[in-house]
Write a protein that holds these residues in place. Sequence first.
Motif, mmCIF file in Angstrom:
data_model
loop_
_atom_site.group_PDB
_atom_site.id
_atom_site.type_symbol
_atom_site.label_atom_id
_atom_site.label_comp_id
_atom_site.label_asym_id
_atom_site.label_seq_id
_atom_site.Cartn_x
_atom_site.Cartn_y
_atom_site.Cartn_z
ATOM 1 N N VAL A 1 9.078 -4.202 0.149
ATOM 2 C CA VAL A 1 9.883 -3.993 -1.057
ATOM 3 C C VAL A 1 10.597 -2.649 -0.991
ATOM 4 C CG1 VAL A 1 9.889 -3.824 -3.570
ATOM 5 C CG2 VAL A 1 8.243 -5.348 -2.440
ATOM 6 N N THR A 2 11.915 -2.711 -1.117
ATOM 7 C CA THR A 2 12.730 -1.509 -1.239
ATOM 8 C C THR A 2 13.198 -1.397 -2.679
ATOM 9 O OG1 THR A 2 13.495 -1.652 1.049
ATOM 10 C CG2 THR A 2 14.830 -0.326 -0.474
ATOM 11 N N PHE B 1 5.519 6.215 -1.738
ATOM 12 C CA PHE B 1 4.197 6.462 -1.156
ATOM 13 C C PHE B 1 3.250 5.275 -1.294
ATOM 14 C CE2 PHE B 1 5.983 10.658 -1.870
ATOM 15 C CZ PHE B 1 5.780 11.229 -0.630
ATOM 16 N N GLN B 2 3.740 4.118 -1.723
ATOM 17 C CA GLN B 2 2.922 2.903 -1.791
ATOM 18 C C GLN B 2 2.613 2.458 -0.374
ATOM 19 O OE1 GLN B 2 1.190 0.907 -4.019
ATOM 20 N NE2 GLN B 2 2.129 2.268 -5.488
ATOM 21 N N SER B 3 1.411 1.964 -0.165
ATOM 22 C CA SER B 3 1.096 1.426 1.153
ATOM 23 C C SER B 3 0.062 0.329 1.025
ATOM 24 C CB SER B 3 0.585 2.535 2.082
ATOM 25 O OG SER B 3 -0.618 3.074 1.592
ATOM 26 N N ALA B 4 0.076 -0.549 1.993
ATOM 27 C CA ALA B 4 -0.883 -1.645 2.089
ATOM 28 C C ALA B 4 -0.761 -2.217 3.498
ATOM 29 C CB ALA B 4 -0.591 -2.711 1.039
ATOM 30 N N VAL C 1 12.035 3.496 -0.634
ATOM 31 C CA VAL C 1 13.023 3.837 -1.651
ATOM 32 C C VAL C 1 14.276 4.277 -0.916
ATOM 33 C CG1 VAL C 1 13.577 5.339 -3.609
ATOM 34 C CG2 VAL C 1 11.218 4.547 -3.274
ATOM 35 N N ALA C 2 15.420 3.779 -1.339
ATOM 36 C CA ALA C 2 16.693 4.157 -0.725
ATOM 37 C C ALA C 2 17.770 4.170 -1.796
ATOM 38 C CB ALA C 2 17.068 3.171 0.376
ATOM 39 N N SER C 3 18.777 4.994 -1.599
ATOM 40 C CA SER C 3 19.913 4.990 -2.517
ATOM 41 C C SER C 3 20.752 3.742 -2.245
ATOM 42 C CB SER C 3 20.759 6.242 -2.303
ATOM 43 O OG SER C 3 21.397 6.180 -1.047
#
Length: 188
Positions: free
Chosen positions: A131-132, A164-167, A174-176
């Motif tokens: 997911v972005t 900083f989510q991880s699994a 996250v990107a512009s």
Amino acid sequence: MSTLSDRTGTALVVVDVQNGVVAGAHDRDGVVANIRTLVERARAADVPVVWVQHDDEELERGSDAWQIVPDLVPADGEARIEKQYGDSFEATDLEAQLAARGVGHLVVTGAQTDACVRSTIHGAFVRGYDVTLVADAHTTEDLTAYGAPPPDQVIAHANLYWNFQSAPGRRATVASAADVALDAPATA
């Protein structure tokens, strides 16, 4: 890198950019313009665009408040998901729509940051998607009267923590709008 085998495609998901949801949203016009640009880029790259619309007593199906903002126009054949819960997957056919298109990576935009966008990105992540979150293409209204931080801080915090989510086996990024990749899934 998602945990969904043989689903290497990307989809752009536009969550609840409806008249009644974004009328008083922080930087509404800037966010909608960024989403419009992403929709155009996705279409040019043959990346599926998925439109999500919330339906409840304040956003009655078919009402003006329920309609997607006039700045954004879904094209024929693009998936339309109607939901009644924050998570766009909950009690909808979103998962089936994405599976049919071979999608394992979602690029998420929309409203509201602290409600349906948050629920949807978490819902996708726990279901195995990469997911972005598009940093400058999600928004929320001012809920400081109820104890929430100002909307710009809510948005900044979502961008911070999502990065900083991880699994195991999946990636949160996250990107512009200018930098987001719409032609390939997220990679490690």
